[in-house]
Design a protein around this motif. Structure first.
Motif, mmCIF file in Angstrom:
data_model
loop_
_atom_site.group_PDB
_atom_site.id
_atom_site.type_symbol
_atom_site.label_atom_id
_atom_site.label_comp_id
_atom_site.label_asym_id
_atom_site.label_seq_id
_atom_site.Cartn_x
_atom_site.Cartn_y
_atom_site.Cartn_z
ATOM 1 N N SER A 68 0.850 -1.186 0.000
ATOM 2 C CA SER A 68 0.000 0.000 0.000
ATOM 3 C C SER A 68 0.890 1.242 0.000
ATOM 4 N N GLN A 70 0.979 5.772 -0.865
ATOM 5 C CA GLN A 70 0.159 6.986 -0.860
ATOM 6 C C GLN A 70 -0.123 7.498 -2.263
ATOM 7 N N ASP A 71 0.839 7.326 -3.199
ATOM 8 C CA ASP A 71 0.709 7.936 -4.521
ATOM 9 C C ASP A 71 1.290 7.001 -5.582
ATOM 10 N N ALA A 72 0.429 6.217 -6.196
ATOM 11 C CA ALA A 72 0.874 5.235 -7.196
ATOM 12 C C ALA A 72 1.488 5.907 -8.422
ATOM 13 N N CYS A 75 4.979 6.965 -7.536
ATOM 14 C CA CYS A 75 5.819 5.766 -7.511
ATOM 15 C C CYS A 75 6.219 5.372 -8.925
ATOM 16 N N GLN A 120 -2.492 2.251 -4.391
ATOM 17 C CA GLN A 120 -3.015 3.454 -3.743
ATOM 18 C C GLN A 120 -4.511 3.253 -3.600
ATOM 19 N N SER A 129 -7.365 -1.939 2.351
ATOM 20 C CA SER A 129 -5.933 -1.682 2.283
ATOM 21 C C SER A 129 -5.157 -2.295 3.417
#
Length: 131
Positions: A68, A70-72, A75, A120, A129
């Motif tokens: 998991s 915060q910001d795919a 990434c 995310q 999640s």
């Protein structure tokens, strides 16, 4: 039902090239907590996993880690930049994709073919999640 009184769960991840895979996971932000020639323990957030210098193609290409994030999209951009040099070939990354189970996922294949799901979660699916 048996109560194992478990306090931790750690998976084992295969590595075709142990040194390259260790460097790859460190570049992704995993902290190397311990290592010898036959095993490495990594920490990512509050989770840990073992990397081992053992490789079977079918096993590696069917192994997955769900992480998991915060910001795919961030990434994806950061990992694409990292892989651009070719240092971690044949590792690769795919653009984020909305999955029907409620996550935006960036898929990353490590140098051994292990698939990482960088997920995310939107606010309506946070219960899935594990957070």
């Amino acid at each position: 039902m048996i109560d194992l009184h478990a306090s931790d769960l750690r998976g084992f991840v295969p590595a075709r090239d142990f040194a390259l895979s260790k460097a790859f996971y460190r570049a992704l932000g995993c902290a190397l907590e311990w290592s010898d020639e036959g095993l490495a323990l990594f920490r990512l957030g509050t989770s840990r996993f073992y990397l081992q210098p053992y490789y079977v193609k079918d096993w590696a290409e069917n192994s997955m880690l769900h992480i998991s994030v915060q910001d795919a999209a961030r990434c994806h951009a950061d990992i694409a930049d990292l892989l651009e040099s070719g240092r971690f070939a044949p590792a690769r990354v795919a653009p984020p994709k909305h999955e029907p189970y409620g996550a935006l996922v960036t898929y990353v294949w490590d140098p051994s073919g292990v698939l990482l799901h960088l997920a995310q979660w939107d606010s309506s699916s946070g219960s899935r999640s594990g957070q």
